[in-house]
Design a protein around this motif. Sequence first.
Motif, PDB file in Angstrom:
ATOM      1  N   THR A 147      -1.397 -19.819  -3.618  1.00  0.00           N
ATOM      2  CA  THR A 147      -1.080 -18.387  -3.645  1.00  0.00           C
ATOM      3  C   THR A 147      -1.638 -17.761  -4.911  1.00  0.00           C
ATOM      4  N   LEU A 148      -2.147 -16.553  -4.774  1.00  0.00           N
ATOM      5  CA  LEU A 148      -2.759 -15.820  -5.880  1.00  0.00           C
ATOM      6  C   LEU A 148      -2.141 -14.432  -5.964  1.00  0.00           C
ATOM      7  N   ALA A 149      -2.117 -13.876  -7.164  1.00  0.00           N
ATOM      8  CA  ALA A 149      -1.596 -12.521  -7.354  1.00  0.00           C
ATOM      9  C   ALA A 149      -2.527 -11.756  -8.285  1.00  0.00           C
ATOM     10  N   VAL A 150      -2.884 -10.558  -7.883  1.00  0.00           N
ATOM     11  CA  VAL A 150      -3.685  -9.650  -8.717  1.00  0.00           C
ATOM     12  C   VAL A 150      -2.877  -8.374  -8.878  1.00  0.00           C
ATOM     13  N   MET A 151      -2.328  -8.169 -10.072  1.00  0.00           N
ATOM     14  CA  MET A 151      -1.398  -7.071 -10.312  1.00  0.00           C
ATOM     15  C   MET A 151      -1.988  -6.054 -11.277  1.00  0.00           C
ATOM     16  N   GLY A 152      -1.468  -4.800 -11.172  1.00  0.00           N
ATOM     17  CA  GLY A 152      -2.130  -3.700 -11.860  1.00  0.00           C
ATOM     18  C   GLY A 152      -1.470  -3.145 -13.094  1.00  0.00           C
ATOM     19  N   CYS A 153      -0.230  -3.557 -13.414  1.00  0.00           N
ATOM     20  CA  CYS A 153       0.387  -3.032 -14.633  1.00  0.00           C
ATOM     21  C   CYS A 153       1.556  -3.917 -15.039  1.00  0.00           C
ATOM     22  N   ILE A 154       2.220  -3.540 -16.120  1.00  0.00           N
ATOM     23  CA  ILE A 154       3.247  -4.385 -16.709  1.00  0.00           C
ATOM     24  C   ILE A 154       4.578  -4.361 -15.948  1.00  0.00           C
ATOM     25  N   VAL A 155       4.787  -3.391 -15.037  1.00  0.00           N
ATOM     26  CA  VAL A 155       6.082  -3.260 -14.365  1.00  0.00           C
ATOM     27  C   VAL A 155       6.426  -4.521 -13.572  1.00  0.00           C
ATOM     28  N   PHE A 167      -4.484 -21.215   6.348  1.00  0.00           N
ATOM     29  CA  PHE A 167      -5.926 -21.240   6.553  1.00  0.00           C
ATOM     30  C   PHE A 167      -6.707 -21.014   5.269  1.00  0.00           C
ATOM     31  N   THR A 168      -6.203 -20.121   4.422  1.00  0.00           N
ATOM     32  CA  THR A 168      -6.917 -19.769   3.203  1.00  0.00           C
ATOM     33  C   THR A 168      -5.910 -19.254   2.190  1.00  0.00           C
ATOM     34  N   PRO A 169      -6.168 -19.389   0.886  1.00  0.00           N
ATOM     35  CA  PRO A 169      -5.210 -18.881  -0.094  1.00  0.00           C
ATOM     36  C   PRO A 169      -4.869 -17.417   0.139  1.00  0.00           C
ATOM     37  N   MET A 170      -3.594 -17.103   0.020  1.00  0.00           N
ATOM     38  CA  MET A 170      -3.128 -15.738   0.225  1.00  0.00           C
ATOM     39  C   MET A 170      -3.118 -14.995  -1.107  1.00  0.00           C
ATOM     40  N   VAL A 171      -3.633 -13.769  -1.090  1.00  0.00           N
ATOM     41  CA  VAL A 171      -3.731 -12.960  -2.302  1.00  0.00           C
ATOM     42  C   VAL A 171      -2.733 -11.810  -2.220  1.00  0.00           C
ATOM     43  N   ALA A 172      -1.716 -11.844  -3.085  1.00  0.00           N
ATOM     44  CA  ALA A 172      -0.810 -10.702  -3.233  1.00  0.00           C
ATOM     45  C   ALA A 172      -1.450  -9.732  -4.212  1.00  0.00           C
ATOM     46  N   ALA A 173      -1.418  -8.449  -3.893  1.00  0.00           N
ATOM     47  CA  ALA A 173      -2.072  -7.470  -4.755  1.00  0.00           C
ATOM     48  C   ALA A 173      -1.221  -6.214  -4.866  1.00  0.00           C
ATOM     49  N   CYS A 174      -1.253  -5.636  -6.033  1.00  0.00           N
ATOM     50  CA  CYS A 174      -0.527  -4.404  -6.332  1.00  0.00           C
ATOM     51  C   CYS A 174      -1.077  -3.263  -5.470  1.00  0.00           C
ATOM     52  N   PRO A 175      -0.245  -2.410  -4.872  1.00  0.00           N
ATOM     53  CA  PRO A 175      -0.747  -1.302  -4.067  1.00  0.00           C
ATOM     54  C   PRO A 175      -1.282  -0.146  -4.910  1.00  0.00           C
ATOM     55  N   GLY A 176      -0.876  -0.106  -6.177  1.00  0.00           N
ATOM     56  CA  GLY A 176      -1.314   0.976  -7.053  1.00  0.00           C
ATOM     57  C   GLY A 176      -0.339   2.141  -7.085  1.00  0.00           C
ATOM     58  N   CYS A 177      -0.288   2.812  -8.210  1.00  0.00           N
ATOM     59  CA  CYS A 177       0.564   3.987  -8.383  1.00  0.00           C
ATOM     60  C   CYS A 177       0.008   4.796  -9.548  1.00  0.00           C
ATOM     61  N   GLY A 178       0.809   5.745 -10.056  1.00  0.00           N
ATOM     62  CA  GLY A 178       0.353   6.566 -11.161  1.00  0.00           C
ATOM     63  C   GLY A 178       0.126   5.793 -12.448  1.00  0.00           C
ATOM     64  N   ARG A 179       0.662   4.563 -12.521  1.00  0.00           N
ATOM     65  CA  ARG A 179       0.440   3.732 -13.701  1.00  0.00           C
ATOM     66  C   ARG A 179      -0.894   2.984 -13.645  1.00  0.00           C
ATOM     67  N   THR A 180      -1.560   3.029 -12.482  1.00  0.00           N
ATOM     68  CA  THR A 180      -2.774   2.221 -12.306  1.00  0.00           C
ATOM     69  C   THR A 180      -3.944   3.102 -11.885  1.00  0.00           C
ATOM     70  N   THR A 181      -4.322   4.005 -12.754  1.00  0.00           N
ATOM     71  CA  THR A 181      -5.404   4.926 -12.410  1.00  0.00           C
ATOM     72  C   THR A 181      -6.769   4.252 -12.430  1.00  0.00           C
ATOM     73  N   SER A 182      -6.899   3.099 -13.096  1.00  0.00           N
ATOM     74  CA  SER A 182      -8.146   2.348 -13.066  1.00  0.00           C
ATOM     75  C   SER A 182      -8.288   1.649 -11.714  1.00  0.00           C
ATOM     76  N   THR A 183      -9.524   1.485 -11.264  1.00  0.00           N
ATOM     77  CA  THR A 183      -9.772   0.776  -9.998  1.00  0.00           C
ATOM     78  C   THR A 183     -10.037  -0.708 -10.227  1.00  0.00           C
ATOM     79  N   LEU A 184      -9.886  -1.176 -11.464  1.00  0.00           N
ATOM     80  CA  LEU A 184     -10.221  -2.559 -11.779  1.00  0.00           C
ATOM     81  C   LEU A 184      -9.416  -3.546 -10.940  1.00  0.00           C
ATOM     82  N   PHE A 185      -8.105  -3.313 -10.799  1.00  0.00           N
ATOM     83  CA  PHE A 185      -7.286  -4.282 -10.061  1.00  0.00           C
ATOM     84  C   PHE A 185      -7.655  -4.303  -8.582  1.00  0.00           C
ATOM     85  N   GLN A 186      -8.069  -3.144  -8.036  1.00  0.00           N
ATOM     86  CA  GLN A 186      -8.483  -3.093  -6.637  1.00  0.00           C
ATOM     87  C   GLN A 186      -9.778  -3.881  -6.437  1.00  0.00           C
TER      88      GLN A 186
END
Length: 409
Positions: free
Chosen positions: A338-346, A291-310
């Motif tokens: 498909t799209l991906a928005v990730m929060g760190c280098i891991v 129906f619409t492009p699916m966005v995979a996104a990082c859930p966040g952890c101690g490596r992603t203290t910025s809210t930018l990726f969210q």
Amino acid sequence: MSAGAKRLTRSCQIGHVQMGGNAPVVVQSMTNTDTADYLATALQCAELARAGSELVRITVNTPEAAAAVPKIREHLDRMNCNVPLIGDFHYNGHRLLSEHPACAEALAKYRINPGNVGFGKKKDEQFAQMVELACRYDKPVRIGVNWGSLDQELLARIMDENSRSPQPLDATQIMRHAMVTSALESAAKAEEVGLAGEKIILSCKVSSVQDLIAIYRDLSQRADYALHLGLTEAGMGSKGIVASTAALSVLLQEGIGDTIRVSLTPAPGGSRSEEVIVAQEILQSMGLRAFTPMVAACPGCGRTTSTLFQELAAEVQDFVRGKMPAWRLHYDGAENMTLAVMGCIVNGPGESKHANIGISLPGTGEAPSAPVYEDGQKTVTLKGDNITGEFKQIIERYVERTYKKKLQK
């Protein structure tokens, strides 16, 4: 793993929408406006249709509501919204359809609850009257059994039979058996009156996940009518979403179901279209529809203290959903992107490479840059204060050059 092969049921036409047979599972929703307020109801129908609802059910409970149905259809047609309307009838449907022929004609399908169609001798007469009207206007019928309004005479009969059985069923088994029996006996009566099997859709709505799964497994084994799935009174928020997803996913995985509705209780002032989005995401997550492009996104952890990726993930998801109606008109296949928005280098670069378009934002302590990957290849590194705007532009350009433009009429 995608869902298994869909079980073949009878093909049914509802307005311009094909369901059953080899057709894909169809998304349905229901308005919560006062149907007598034809303008508010038409606007909500249009809102649900824009969100992706392929069928919309409306309550028809009073003469005023029945009189409003043709106006709702007319108003939708003026808005170029051709979503089929389903009339939901309880207690007095036989009278409303008889006294308001324009309503009977404007609806694309009638929903009849055999537990609320009448009592005693009148029950069979009024059920037959509604089916005869469906035949006259060439409309399909959903026979919708609900455990909150189960036919008490049928239930008493089954309990009496059970008391004489050498291996009696427990209370839960009796309820499940009564639901399926009500649906199948009502369908048989409808066919006796003259309604073709291809015009019949069955549903058995309960609010328990395990009951729903057991009932539909039984129903699908005993009949080849098209089936409508939905967990009734699913609830609010995460509870309603999780319960509906748990129940519907099991059945869809087994190839059971031709239409679905996610019966969410909206938050006060919340959008009714949330139930449409959830239904779409269930089907798309299972690989049954796109129906619409699916966005995979990082859930966040101690490596992603910025809210930018969210923030970026939320904006991208809203952006592509908002763009999809126009993309659907002008491009073929954009809904499969498909799209991906990730929060760190891991996992960021690797996950981004797996998507059609991915961005790996800097985690805590990482260099303030965000590499972008398109179809596995790094194409640019974004920096500065306008990463969100630039990433949206990248998505737009990708759609324009990747998906074949549809011929304009």
